[in-house]
Scaffold this motif. Structure first.
Motif, PDB file in Angstrom:
ATOM      1  N   LEU A   1      46.320  40.359  39.081  1.00 49.39           N
ATOM      2  CA  LEU A   1      45.609  41.670  39.765  1.00 49.39           C
ATOM      3  C   LEU A   1      44.519  41.215  40.685  1.00 49.39           C
ATOM      4  O   LEU A   1      44.299  41.618  41.871  1.00 49.39           O
TER       5      LEU A   1
ATOM      6  N   PHE B   1      45.382  39.841  44.112  1.00 50.14           N
ATOM      7  CA  PHE B   1      46.240  40.726  45.039  1.00 50.14           C
ATOM      8  C   PHE B   1      45.114  40.976  46.315  1.00 50.14           C
ATOM      9  O   PHE B   1      44.207  41.782  45.827  1.00 50.14           O
TER      10      PHE B   1
ATOM     11  N   VAL C   1      44.297  43.469  48.825  1.00 48.77           N
ATOM     12  CA  VAL C   1      44.455  45.009  48.826  1.00 48.77           C
ATOM     13  C   VAL C   1      44.351  45.431  50.368  1.00 48.77           C
ATOM     14  O   VAL C   1      43.385  44.823  50.984  1.00 48.77           O
TER      15      VAL C   1
ATOM     16  N   ASN D   1      49.432  48.390  51.142  1.00 47.32           N
ATOM     17  CA  ASN D   1      49.753  48.178  49.910  1.00 47.32           C
ATOM     18  C   ASN D   1      48.834  48.845  48.745  1.00 47.32           C
ATOM     19  O   ASN D   1      48.860  48.866  47.547  1.00 47.32           O
ATOM     20  N   ARG D   2      47.893  49.522  49.400  1.00 49.36           N
ATOM     21  CA  ARG D   2      46.798  50.282  48.576  1.00 49.36           C
ATOM     22  C   ARG D   2      47.154  51.160  47.614  1.00 49.36           C
ATOM     23  O   ARG D   2      46.678  50.989  46.315  1.00 49.36           O
TER      24      ARG D   2
ATOM     25  N   TYR E   1      48.900  49.251  44.706  1.00 50.65           N
ATOM     26  CA  TYR E   1      47.895  48.543  43.829  1.00 50.65           C
ATOM     27  C   TYR E   1      47.326  49.475  42.765  1.00 50.65           C
ATOM     28  O   TYR E   1      47.063  49.243  41.706  1.00 50.65           O
TER      29      TYR E   1
ATOM     30  N   GLU F   1      47.229  49.390  38.623  1.00 47.65           N
ATOM     31  CA  GLU F   1      46.015  49.195  37.976  1.00 47.65           C
ATOM     32  C   GLU F   1      46.172  50.474  36.761  1.00 47.65           C
ATOM     33  O   GLU F   1      45.517  50.159  35.876  1.00 47.65           O
TER      34      GLU F   1
ATOM     35  N   LEU G   1      52.290  41.692  42.398  1.00 49.49           N
ATOM     36  CA  LEU G   1      51.978  42.984  41.840  1.00 49.49           C
ATOM     37  C   LEU G   1      52.391  42.986  40.589  1.00 49.49           C
ATOM     38  O   LEU G   1      51.812  43.290  39.582  1.00 49.49           O
TER      39      LEU G   1
ATOM     40  N   THR H   1      44.764  42.420  56.303  1.00 49.56           N
ATOM     41  CA  THR H   1      45.041  42.088  55.040  1.00 49.56           C
ATOM     42  C   THR H   1      45.491  40.716  55.031  1.00 49.56           C
ATOM     43  O   THR H   1      45.178  39.943  54.365  1.00 49.56           O
TER      44      THR H   1
END
Length: 372
Positions: A142, A145, A147, A151-152, A155, A159, A184, A304
């Motif tokens: 993670l 990754f 962010v 994709n926020r 993500y 989490e 992810l 991004t």
């Protein structure tokens, strides 16, 4: 306005909001209502509309994406008005999804090497075939990754699935190829094993689930198959769209999901589209998935993509000038695999010519990729 009149208006607003809460709870179910619209969310009448206050951007975005139509319908039922819903972040509200301290400090990146059912399915298969696990591909983390706005939400939900397994279950992320869905999911597996060493987590593709189910049916191994996937703490299933048209496997997955949800376990899934848009996909299974958290993932935007190129260059130990990073991120816009392919080509070109990577080299070496 006189004091008595103001008090009457305030009381009327409270009555409307109270009735609205009751209607909304009926629509979404008491369990989901208590989870997402309890003391952590403030609902207020503002004129003819409704203000939804949430403690964080993640919480607010989640409510907007997953509950907006329920909120609008419930508000119209109570007030007879189709006025708009406004979502606001209110930092004074308690945030149940605030970061927690991990049970153990994180390790370096890459997946832990565990044995048995809680290792990646592909690694378990190699063990059974006598191939061993030396040199196997490490799962993504993670932490790596990148962010961005595209994709926020996915993500943040991932989490939370790691920190508080079972609270957001099932969690489904969907989007076109190359937006980071597999990264992810692998990151969830990796992080889950780091947070709790005793956790049982399985990652596999839907194709592997279907193949295993058919083999179990033919070999009378169904009880063992079901124990393997229904006794886990975290089940992670990639490429869900591959089950379209596989009626009996869909039924088996539905029962597996029901079992895990009853036990408060965590499911994380990925597909290339939302469940309701899948062709030849059981309506009951789609409904079950949509009762959890459904997060879209879109192609990365420019900032991004910049972050992805920088991270990949660092991971590949490439010295890439910022002008080249900008060139790649500006011209290759479809998905992250394009960006990775561009860097691989520049690396090969640099090694073949013995020259450092420059903007001119990038323009020449990547010309056909950009024109494609």
């Amino acid at each position: 306005m006189r004091a008595g009149g103001a008090e009457e208006v305030a009381k009327d607003d409270r009555d409307v909001v109270s009735a609205f809460r009751a209607v909304l709870a009926d629509r979404v179910g008491k369990e989901r209502f208590d989870l997402w619209f309890g003391a952590n969310v403030r609902l207020e009448r503002a004129g003819d509309g409704l203000v939804v206050g949430a403690p964080s951007g993640f919480f607010s975005d989640f409510l907007r994406i997953n509950f907006r139509r329920h909120l609008e319908a419930a508000w119209e039922t109570v007030t007879g008005s189709a006025a708009g819903i406004e979502f606001r972040v209110d930092r004074t509200l308690p945030d149940p999804h605030a970061p927690l301290a991990p049970a153990q400090p994180p390790q370096t990146d890459g997946a832990p090497t565990s044995d048995g059912a809680d290792e990646p399915a592909s690694d378990a298969a190699r063990r059974r075939n006598g191939q061993g696990t030396a040199g196997r591909r490490r799962f993504a983390a993670l932490e790596s990754f990148v962010v961005g706005p595209s994709n926020r939400l996915a993500y943040a939900a991932a989490e939370l699935a790691v920190r508080q397994p079972g609270e957001l279950s099932p969690l489904l992320v969907y989007g076109p190829t190359g937006v980071g869905k597999t990264h992810l999911l692998e990151g969830v597996w990796t992080a889950a094993k780091r947070w709790r060493r005793d956790i049982t987590a399985i990652y596999l593709s839907s194709e592997q689930f279907a193949s295993g189910f058919l083999q179990a049916l033919r070999g009378q191994g169904l009880p063992s198959f079901r124990r393997k996937y229904r006794d886990v703490d975290v089940l992670i299933l990639d490429d869900l769209q591959l089950l379209c048209g596989k009626k009996y496997t869909q039924v088996e997955l539905l029962y597996t999901i029901d079992t895990l949800l009853r036990e408060g376990r965590q499911l994380v899934l990925a597909s290339d589209c939302a469940p309701r848009d899948m062709g030849d996909f059981a309506a009951e299974l789609a409904t079950r998935l949509e009762s959890g958290v459904v997060c879209p993932m879109e192609p990365p935007d420019y900032p991004t993509r910049l972050g992805i190129v920088r991270y990949m260059a660092h991971r590949m130990r490439l010295d890439v000038p910022e002008a080249v990073v900008d060139f790649i991120a500006s011209h290759l816009t479809r998905h992250a695999r394009q960006l990775s392919g561009a860097l691989c080509r520049l690396k090969a070109t640099s090694q073949a010519t013995g020259e450092p990577i420059t903007l001119r080299m990038a323009e020449e070496a990547l010309g056909d990729l950009i024109r494609a």
